[in-house]
Design an enzyme around this catalytic site. Structure first.
Site, mmCIF file in Angstrom:
data_model
loop_
_atom_site.group_PDB
_atom_site.id
_atom_site.type_symbol
_atom_site.label_atom_id
_atom_site.label_comp_id
_atom_site.label_asym_id
_atom_site.label_seq_id
_atom_site.Cartn_x
_atom_site.Cartn_y
_atom_site.Cartn_z
ATOM 1 N N LYS A 1 4.521 9.807 8.165
ATOM 2 C CA LYS A 1 4.043 10.262 9.519
ATOM 3 C C LYS A 1 5.133 10.352 10.460
ATOM 4 O O LYS A 1 5.199 11.150 11.564
ATOM 5 C CB LYS A 1 2.993 9.255 9.977
ATOM 6 N N ASP B 1 9.346 2.928 -0.336
ATOM 7 C CA ASP B 1 8.436 3.707 0.517
ATOM 8 C C ASP B 1 8.513 3.159 2.058
ATOM 9 O O ASP B 1 8.282 1.971 2.437
ATOM 10 C CB ASP B 1 7.024 3.091 0.148
ATOM 11 N N TYR C 1 0.996 -1.077 0.072
ATOM 12 C CA TYR C 1 -0.016 -0.126 0.146
ATOM 13 C C TYR C 1 0.634 1.211 0.132
ATOM 14 O O TYR C 1 2.005 1.305 0.850
ATOM 15 C CB TYR C 1 -0.863 -0.173 1.197
HETATM 16 N N1 HOZ Z 1 -2.175 1.132 6.768
HETATM 17 C C1 HOZ Z 1 -2.266 2.622 7.146
HETATM 18 C C2 HOZ Z 1 -1.239 2.895 7.689
HETATM 19 N N2 HOZ Z 1 0.097 2.833 6.659
HETATM 20 C C3 HOZ Z 1 -3.358 2.724 8.008
HETATM 21 C C4 HOZ Z 1 -3.949 4.219 8.423
HETATM 22 C C5 HOZ Z 1 -4.867 4.676 7.622
HETATM 23 O O1 HOZ Z 1 -5.180 4.175 6.413
HETATM 24 O O2 HOZ Z 1 -5.754 5.291 8.207
#
Ligand code: HOZ
Length: 423
Positions: free
Chosen positions: A265, A237, A142
């Site tokens: 983040k 990433d 993702y």
């Molecule tokens: N998998 C996401 C963080 N890499 C979760 C956070 C989100 O989508 O709110």
């Protein structure tokens, strides 16, 4: 009705699904979100006064624990000087210098506002630099929610069973090629088919949005050499792995250099921040130096820079923190594996540094296919039982479990006891 339930009942009238990001909806665990009021150290506190030991850590950035006093102070001081200028600042230069000095392959860096933006911009830069259009991503990885990357995507898209989103025109994903994580031959096949058309291969060096899936020996090195052979860029990433596996992220941890890396983040310590960077000759293609356009009023925001810079500086000054955190995590996830073994449970624990994941499947989880064999109903039962007992794991199977410096041995012992009762 609890206060969390009352607030959520109101939320669904005004926010799609009552949440601002799908995995927080608790939908896949058949529950409603606990409305979080405040957080401190390793703990979250909800609107009903319930306390949880937190294993989400805001999906990674709270590596020092919530509400860290030095970071809070830096943010408060920055707020006193103004919230946003939409103009160049000393703070963003210091931040860029710190990142460039910390990551050998990053000679220039551009700040943005999220991991999604960072990856989207890194890919645009890779295309602008190579003059090629196609990109390779891996099923189950993702990279945020930009159009071209919502192809066999992990995280909430995988949990919700919509890895290819509606609303994305075919044209946007026409140049996105999908390969199999940990399967170099699937990448080589794409390169053979399109030897001069692939701009970059983008990968989560540790896949952490289909649960946690580790790169097999030689996988990242193999990607590096395939990219070199075919003149494509390798993009890491590092939204999850950056400054998390160790200070230098996955590039340092695995000893593999990327051409471009995207951060998220964690470099904002909880504020909305992202960044992408890489070799000078590549980054010099970005506007205003070059023809690749990318911009943002809030990019390099002074309050966000204060938070992120303080966190990164603390981490840089205390290399022992990573040793302590990773040793603590080794003990924790090691004990979890032992519980699974002793109980003969049909579970797998994947773990690296302070990231881990409990899958409810009998087979090793090494890719998208095997991740999907996990029994998500069993995960839901486990997750709800943990929440009831005062622990906050990711409310979806295909997410990582994060530890922070603030978790004590006692916190982790308690969690292990509960896990042992549940599985
Ligand atoms: N998998 C996401 C963080 N890499 C979760 C956070 C989100 O989508 O709110």
């Amino acid at each position: 009705m609890t206060d969390s339930e009352k607030i959520f009942a109101e939320a669904v009238n005004y926010i799609p699904g009552g949440v601002n990001s799908p995995v927080r909806a608790f939908g896949s665990i058949g529950s409603v979100p606990r409305m979080i009021k405040r957080a401190d150290g390793a703990r979250l506190y909800d609107e009903d006064g319930r306390e949880y030991i937190d294993f989400v850590c805001s999906w990674g950035p709270m590596i020092l624990g919530h509400n860290h006093p030095e970071i809070r102070r830096a943010v408060q001081e920055a707020c006193g000087r103004g919230l946003s200028f939409g103009a160049a600042t000393r703070a963003e230069v210091e931040m860029a210098k710190l990142i460039c000095e910390s990551i050998p392959s990053v000679e220039m860096v551009r700040m943005v506002n999220s991991g999604t933006e960072a990856v989207m911009s890194a890919i645009r830069t890779a295309r602008g630099f190579t003059g090629r259009d196609k990109i390779v991503k891996f099923a189950g990885c993702y990279h945020g929610h930009s159009d071209g990357l919502l192809v066999q995507a992990g995280s909430g898209a995988l949990t919700a069973g919509i890895p290819d989103s509606a609303g994305v025109p075919e044209g946007c994903t026409r140049d996105t090629l999908s390969a199999l994580y940990n399967d170099l031959s699937s990448v080589e096949e794409l390169f053979r088919k399109f030897p001069e058309e692939i701009a970059c291969v983008i990968v989560e060096p540790v896949a952490a949005n289909m649960g946690v899936v580790l790169p097999e020996e030689g996988f990242l090195e193999g990607l590096r050499s395939l990219c070199d052979r075919y003149g494509a860029l390798l993009v890491f990433d590092e939204v999850i792995t950056g400054f998390r596996l160790c200070f230098g992220g996955a590039q340092e941890y695995f000893g593999v250099e990327a051409d471009l890396a995207a951060y998220g983040k964690i470099i904002g310590a909880g504020m909305p921040v992202g960044a992408y960077g890489g070799r000078r000759e590549i980054m010099e293609r970005v506007a205003p130096l070059g023809p690749v356009y990318q911009a943002g009023t809030l990019s390099g925001n002074p309050v966000a820079m204060a938070a992120g810079y303080t966190q990164l500086s603390i981490l840089k000054e205390h290399p022992a923190y990573y040793r302590e955190l990773n040793e603590k995590a080794d003990r924790f996830f090691g004990a979890m594996k032992e519980i699974v073994r002793e109980k003969g449970a049909s579970c797998r624990v994947n773990h690296i540094a302070s990231l881990g994941c409990l899958f409810f499947t009998g087979e090793p989880v090494t890719d998208y296919r095997s991740a999907k064999t996990s029994d998500t109903k069993a995960y839901a039962a486990y997750c709800n039982a943990m929440l009831e007992a005062g622990f906050y794991p990711a409310p979806a199977q295909f997410e990582a479990m994060f530890l922070s410096m603030a978790h004590t041995e006692e916190d982790l012992e308690k969690a292990l006891e509960r896990i042992s009762d549940i599985i």
